[in-house]
Enzyme design. Structure first.
Site, PDB file in Angstrom:
ATOM      1  N   ASP A 153      35.427  40.442  76.791  1.00 13.39           N
ATOM      2  CA  ASP A 153      36.668  40.721  76.086  1.00 13.39           C
ATOM      3  C   ASP A 153      36.394  40.956  74.601  1.00 13.39           C
ATOM      4  OD1 ASP A 153      39.682  40.634  76.082  1.00 13.39           O
ATOM      5  OD2 ASP A 153      39.303  38.990  74.697  1.00 13.39           O
ATOM      6  N   GLU A 177      34.876  45.504  76.765  1.00 10.73           N
ATOM      7  CA  GLU A 177      36.117  46.078  76.260  1.00 10.73           C
ATOM      8  C   GLU A 177      35.897  46.392  74.780  1.00 10.73           C
ATOM      9  OE1 GLU A 177      40.808  44.933  75.499  1.00 10.73           O
ATOM     10  OE2 GLU A 177      39.176  43.553  75.041  1.00 10.73           O
TER      11      GLU A 177
END
Length: 856
Positions: free
Chosen positions: A453, A494
């Site tokens: 993330d 990401e």
């Protein structure tokens, strides 16, 4: 400008950031200097401690001895930097750098470039807006295991070029930015000359290549070295294989590595919303296990399952929030989802079905309730104090506007996303060790990798909060830690930014994949607007930028409005969007419920509502009260209803996933643009070995009854090919592939191509053997690549007959045809537009193709 800068940003070391002196020098003897003085601007400025990159007024040069040579010295970590001199202190007075000694960025600006390794660099004096002698080193590392410390070059040129002492193996790293196996670097020299050099696989002279006598010249100590006579304005060494005098079989258009994830189709799951096994209204591990047969029952002969072969689980670790992105214990599971034993049982059940499992790992921040943070906040003398970032004042910056600094106990801590998510301090070695320990904990349990993330924000440099060189260094360390436990483990990041900005994250041994956000929005935009132009351009860009096939494709995820809403709840458009991204190069990721048409906009919780299993109470998700209310469209769009309908969206997804799983070409084939006579049609080919699949998508609003299709070239053997539309199973005619591996004005025998319909046309040889041996490939290398000037084409061995060279652009137009003898040819690109080209070389029955990027 910044996009190209991000693309070339690299680290030469591991994660330890060592500052090195970098001295800029420019001769202003023939250029009047204004009152504003002389400055240098570039992407080094933030790393050197200046407020921002590319500021023409903050980094001043001085000329204290009045010799007209202006200088400035800064301290920067290892990396590749772009810069230019400014005669004054404002844009408009910056030099026009000649293309012969500059590097073009995405905006067409030409800048100077310098590579800083592990020592100081004092650049040669260069006249303002003029060039010094350029020398590009290139070595083919195909077949070598490249050392973690990278590839370097040493020689007697180093001191002259400003790189510390001769034979310093830490000073000058080479990089392979286009993944063709050839490592390159360009330096400036104050004068031409003849120079000795050797390549080093690592950063110690003990790991230097042994140069064979056939191409080596002994130095004063008797060591054989390579020699380059750098007498031209721009000079390039041959890209021979490391330790040899010949070229070797480098990566070509059709020769590139693939991995298990290139065979996979992933499914993103929010466990809380997937299936509730105990009636408490929250999904759990036991419920996920019960529904595995829907995802993949492990039996390839059945057609009732969706067919996915990978699962990405959104955060499952202990967290005080419903979403789990603020982790309070990196080695414990979320109690709402069950016990660790429940997770272990799920993981084993998934693996029995052939499903790989990757976990969401949050490296940027923890929960404010994590014991690390509570102890860090409790006292300035806590051993955990430096595991987070603290300041006595609000420093006022953050990545999303406003300040990311939050008050606590009389001081301020940094939390880029929210005060409940304090950022971890990756400069602290104890924190780093604890995080690598947590990663290894899950890998040893058997998980197959991680989705990372918010990877752009790991390490801040001053007020620069995203995409720092320190962040890239941390990801290199993460890669090493991951692969040491499981060399096959997947990392997918990401990095939510433009495509050019994403590429550094999948370069130089960092992450295996990143999500391609620009491609996702281009797919949705093309389907919504009925025009293929922007999507075609984005596909071509992605093909130019990334290591072959190494990016993740998707439509939307848990942070975005669901694609069903984005396409106006139009099932035909949904089907087309699915057909596009499930047949494109890359690794596809579905968001749970996408395959049945789940809706979801607005607050994040509404994009993550419970899965729609049936038209019954609570959509079959729970026997209790769901943690979030069910979507209003569940009565029509649910698994049970759509499983019974052969024409449903769910059936369409099953069909497409099945086609991809069954077709090596759709999983591993390289991409080539194709053309159609119909303006509304997007066409592209995937080629792998002796077969091709041609995708033909009608993005317009009306059926197309007649159109022709063309492919300019490929590595297919010439001959007749049977064409079959794989989705329907219908024969679609025969096409004749020419000597260039292409064809023109092919018309299928299928009925009209309906609006929002996509054909999946397989081309299989009917007259040739159908094997790659019908047209054997051979090794060809292009260097420099990317290029701003001439390109040297080198064959592994001199063919006995003349070779034919052809150059095509991305529109499929044949631009040049040349014949040459021998193993080398110089191709001039002057006058070409910047962009990607395909170079095809044929000698007898052997064919090789390479991708060439021209920078302007």
């Amino acid at each position: 400008m910044k996009y190209r800068l991000l693309f070339i940003a690299i680290l030469a070391g591991l994660g330890t950031v060592q500052a090195n002196q970098l001295t800029f020098r420019v001769d202003m003897g023939t250029t009047p200097v204004p009152a504003g003085g002389v400055h240098v601007a570039g992407n080094f400025q933030g790393a050197a401690g200046f407020p921002a990159d590319w500021n023409p007024a903050t980094t001043a040069l001085t000329d204290p001895d009045g010799d007209h040579v202006w200088e400035a010295t800064v301290n920067v970590p290892a990396g590749t930097y772009l810069y230019k001199f400014v005669n004054g202190n404002a844009w408009g007075r910056d030099e026009l750098v000649p293309a012969t000694c500059g590097t073009s960025d995405a905006s067409g600006n030409v800048n100077r470039q310098v590579v800083v390794g592990g020592s100081a660099v004092r650049l040669p004096i260069v006249p303002f807006a003029d060039c010094a002698t350029q020398l590009r080193f290139a070595v083919d590392m195909t077949g070598q295991t490249v050392a973690r410390t990278g590839v370097h070059v040493v020689g007697n040129f180093q001191a002259l070029a400003g790189y510390s002492a001769t034979n310093d193996a830490t000073a000058l790293p080479l990089t392979d930015n286009n993944s063709d196996g050839i490592y390159e670097v360009t330096i400036s020299l104050p004068a031409p000359g003849m120079f000795r050099y050797r390549f080093v696989n690592g950063n110690t002279v003990a790991n230097a290549e042994t140069v064979p006598a056939a191409c080596g010249t002994a130095d004063a100590s008797g060591t054989l070295t390579r020699v380059v006579n750098a007498t031209a304005a721009v000079n390039t060494t041959p890209s021979y294989c490391f330790g040899t005098c010949t070229a070797c079989s480098g990566a070509t258009l059709s020769n590139y590595p693939t991995y298990w994830w290139n065979d996979a189709v992933f499914y993103e799951v929010f466990v809380r919303s997937f299936y509730d096994s105990n009636g408490d209204g929250r999904g759990d591990f036991a419920g996920l296990t019960q529904k595995l047969d829907y995802l993949n029952d492990g039996n390839p002969a059945t057609t009732t399952d969706l067919g996915v072969t990978g699962l990405w689980l959104m955060p499952i670790m202990d967290s005080p929030s419903y979403h789990g992105y603020d982790i309070s214990n990196y080695k414990a599971v979320e109690p709402d989802y069950g016990t660790m034993a429940d997770f272990d049982a799920f993981l084993a059940a998934a693996h029995r079905r052939g499903i790989k499992v990757i976990l969401d790992m949050v490296l940027n921040h923890s929960s404010s309730q994590h014991p690390w943070f509570t102890q860090s906040a409790a006292s300035t003398t806590s051993p955990y104090r430096d595991w987070y970032r603290w300041s006595p004042t609000d420093l006022g910056y953050g990545p999303f506007g406003g300040s990311g600094w939050h008050p606590r106990n009389g001081n301020y801590f940094y939390g880029a996303f929210w005060e409940g998510m304090p950022d971890l301090n990756w400069r602290n070695p104890q924190l780093k060790a604890a995080m690598w320990d947590a990663d290894r904990f899950w890998l040893r349990k058997g998980v197959d990798g991680f989705r990372l993330d918010a990877v752009r924000y790991l390490v801040e440099t001053g007020s620069t909060t995203a995409d720092t060189r320190e962040t890239l260094g941390i990801l290199e360390e993460f890669h090493d830690s991951l692969k040491a436990v499981n060399p096959a483990a997947l990392s997918v990041g990401e990095a939510w930014t433009n495509s050019s900005g994403v590429v550094p994250y999948v370069s130089n041994g960092r992450l295996d994949l990143c999500f391609e956000f620009d491609l996702a929005s281009s797919i949705i935009g093309a389907v919504s607007q009925g025009s293929p132009t922007a999507l075609r351009n984005q596909l071509n860009l992605v093909t130019s930028l990334y290591p072959r096939l190494q990016y993740a494709t998707f439509l939307t995820n848990h942070d975005q409005n669901r694609v069903f809403d984005g396409l106006g709840s139009n099932v035909a458009r949904m089907k087309q969007a699915a057909a596009l991204y499930l047949t494109m190069p890359g690794v596809p990721f579905l968001y749970y419920g996408e395959e049945v048409g789940m809706a979801g906009t607005g607050p994040d919780e509404d994009k993550r509502r419970p899965m729609q299993w049936t038209a019954g109470a609570q959509s079959g998700f729970t026997t209790g009260t769901p943690w979030r209310s069910i979507n209003s469209n569940y009565g029509t769009y649910n698994v049970a209803t759509e499983q019974a309908d052969a024409n449903s969206l769910l059936s369409h997804y099953k069909k497409l996933i099945g086609l991809r799983t069954a077709s090596e070409t759709l999983r591993k084939g390289y991409y080539l643009p194709a053309t159609s006579s119909a303006a509304a049609v997007l066409a592209y080919a995937r080629v792998y070995g002796p077969e091709a699949t041609l995708m033909v998508a009608n993005l317009g609003g009306t059926a197309i009854s007649s159109s022709t299709l063309s492919l300019s070239m490929s590595t297919l053997a010439p001959g007749n090919y049977q064409v079959t539309e794989l989705y329907s199973g219908q024969a679609a005619g025969t096409v004749t592939v020419n000597a260039q591996g292409g064809f023109s004005t092919f018309t299928s025998t299928l009925p009209a191509l309906a609006a929002n319909q996509t054909w999946v046309l397989r081309l299989r040889s009917a007259t040739a053997t159908g094997t790659a041996s019908a047209q054997p490939a051979f090794a060809v290398a292009l260097y420099p690549n990317p290029t701003a000037g001439a390109v040297r084409l080198a064959l592994a061995a001199a063919p006995t007959a003349q070779s034919q060279l052809q150059v095509f652009d991305l529109a499929g137009r044949l631009l040049q045809t040349r014949s040459f003898s021998g193993s080398s040819y110089l191709l001039e690109t002057a006058g070409w537009a910047g962009g990607t080209y395909f170079v095809r070389v044929q000698s007898g029955a052997s064919v090789a193709m390479q991708r060439l990027v021209v920078e302007r």
